[in-house]
Design a protein around this motif. Structure first.
Motif, PDB file in Angstrom:
ATOM      1  N   UNK A  53       0.738  -1.241   0.059  1.00 32.84           N
ATOM      2  CA  UNK A  53       0.023  -0.123   0.166  1.00 32.84           C
ATOM      3  C   UNK A  53       0.686   1.290  -0.003  1.00 32.84           C
ATOM      4  N   UNK A  61      -2.336   5.942   0.507  1.00 31.70           N
ATOM      5  CA  UNK A  61      -2.166   5.417   1.608  1.00 31.70           C
ATOM      6  C   UNK A  61      -0.847   5.589   2.300  1.00 31.70           C
ATOM      7  N   UNK A  68      -0.360   2.070  11.068  1.00 30.19           N
ATOM      8  CA  UNK A  68      -1.429   2.078  11.900  1.00 30.19           C
ATOM      9  C   UNK A  68      -2.040   0.639  11.728  1.00 30.19           C
ATOM     10  N   UNK A  69      -2.716   0.501  10.367  1.00 31.06           N
ATOM     11  CA  UNK A  69      -3.189  -0.779  10.048  1.00 31.06           C
ATOM     12  C   UNK A  69      -2.084  -1.869  10.593  1.00 31.06           C
ATOM     13  N   UNK A  72      -2.410  -2.602  14.587  1.00 27.21           N
ATOM     14  CA  UNK A  72      -3.620  -2.947  14.938  1.00 27.21           C
ATOM     15  C   UNK A  72      -3.805  -4.615  14.495  1.00 27.21           C
ATOM     16  N   UNK A  73      -3.597  -4.734  13.087  1.00 23.85           N
ATOM     17  CA  UNK A  73      -4.049  -6.189  12.683  1.00 23.85           C
ATOM     18  C   UNK A  73      -2.879  -7.163  13.541  1.00 23.85           C
ATOM     19  N   UNK A  76      -4.534  -7.997  16.756  1.00 23.63           N
ATOM     20  CA  UNK A  76      -5.650  -9.023  16.694  1.00 23.63           C
ATOM     21  C   UNK A  76      -5.182 -10.309  16.157  1.00 23.63           C
TER      22      UNK A  76
ATOM     23  N   UNK B  56      -6.093   0.550  -0.903  1.00 26.65           N
ATOM     24  CA  UNK B  56      -5.797  -0.363   0.303  1.00 26.65           C
ATOM     25  C   UNK B  56      -6.845  -0.318   1.227  1.00 26.65           C
ATOM     26  N   UNK B  60      -8.376  -4.141   2.378  1.00 25.96           N
ATOM     27  CA  UNK B  60      -8.304  -4.696   3.871  1.00 25.96           C
ATOM     28  C   UNK B  60      -9.795  -5.179   4.064  1.00 25.96           C
TER      29      UNK B  60
END
Lengths: 120, 187
Positions: A53, A61, A68-69, A72-73, A76, B56, B60
């Motif tokens: 991205x 992006x 950040x993504x 967080x991922x 999880x 993107x 997701x």
């Protein structure tokens, strides 16, 4: 008890312990290695996806959004990994707390390092 | 709790149910991450009204439209090894049927959605082309919930998981085991 075709001693009924072993296959409490490898693969794929991205679509992006993504991922995925191993080993004598702590700790450190130095 | 007939040895059944549980936990992680992406996607649409499906934030979001159907398909294939989870007339489990129908509706709507957005560039949540998306996902999640509760209730009955202390929750598990969680007519 009704057993699938090919199981059980002929006509005598009931499953012997070797029948049970054959029907189970690999026991879930022995899948920790596979689950760990899957978690690490998922974490690397998450890094790859977010990096794609911010390297190829930086206007859509920004790197900060990607990190950040990614963070967080990772959290999880780590929770899912923890649940998988703990649920599969409950009720058995197996204990892989050390492996879980090591792997989650390593990915946590990796996540912080990647988030600080990659893509800027 | 109601005692279901033992068609396979208890130890075998626990192991198989836990393998289904592994798939469910993996899908739960995916669903949780998509909840987060709802906000990421929402913030994208604050600035970019209509964009490509390949930005993107959409990778997701849409990844769960691939991951969850594939995961439920894996569960449905493996599910055949657990007699207590079979549906009426030895068919596929009713919850899994609902899940598959829901995702089929969602997949169909992906095409409808792209046709709509070819002419109309807005991205408002309530436009008609999104209706079947959302209804399909809701039906899929309802079926999945019925299935997951039934798997868990069976693990409780087999002594592999802790029963719920809340009597209402315990009653829900009992209903699930008897195949009456959502309907007394459809097992």
């Amino acid at each position: 008890m009704t057993l699938p075709k090919g199981f059980g001693s002929s006509g005598a009924g009931g499953a012997s312990s070797s029948d049970v072993e054959r029907m189970i296959g690999r026991r879930v409490e022995n899948m920790t290695g596979m689950i760990t490898v899957s978690y690490i693969a998922a974490w690397l794929a998450t890094f790859g996806g977010t990096a794609a991205g911010y390297f190829y679509y930086p206007w859509a992006y920004p790197t900060n959004s990607g990190h950040y993504a990614f963070i967080v991922l990772t959290v999880i995925e780590a929770i899912g990994y923890l649940f998988c191993v703990k649920v599969m080993e409950e009720g058995s004598k197996k204990n892989s707390n050390g492996i879980i702590a090591g792997v989650i700790g390593a990915t946590a450190v990796g996540t912080v390092i990647i988030s600080l130095y990659v893509g800027f | 709790m109601a005692q279901m007939p033992a068609l396979i040895p208890k130890e075998v059944e626990i192991q198989r149910l836990k393998k289904i549980w592994l798939i469910v936990i993996a899908m739960g992680s995916t669903a949780a991450s998509v909840e987060v992406d709802n906000f990421v996607d929402g913030s994208l649409h604050q600035t970019s009204i209509r964009d490509s499906a390949f930005t993107p934030a959409h990778w997701w979001l849409y990844s769960h439209f691939i991951t969850l159907p594939l995961g439920w398909a894996a569960a449905a294939i493996y599910d055949r090894k657990v007699p207590v989870l079979r549906g009426p007339n030895n068919s596929i489990n009713t919850g899994l049927k609902m899940t598959i129908l829901g995702y089929l509706a969602t997949m169909f709507t992906i095409g409808v959605n792209e046709m709509w957005h070819f002419w109309f560039v807005e991205e408002i949540f309530a436009v008609p082309n999104h209706w079947m998306f959302n209804m399909g996902v809701v039906v899929a999640f309802m079926g999945a919930l019925a299935y997951v509760v039934r798997v868990y209730a069976r693990l409780v009955e087999l002594g592999a998981e802790t029963p719920g202390e809340n009597p209402y929750v315990a009653e829900m598990y009992k209903m699930a085991l008897e195949g009456k969680l959502y309907s007394r007519a459809i097992p």
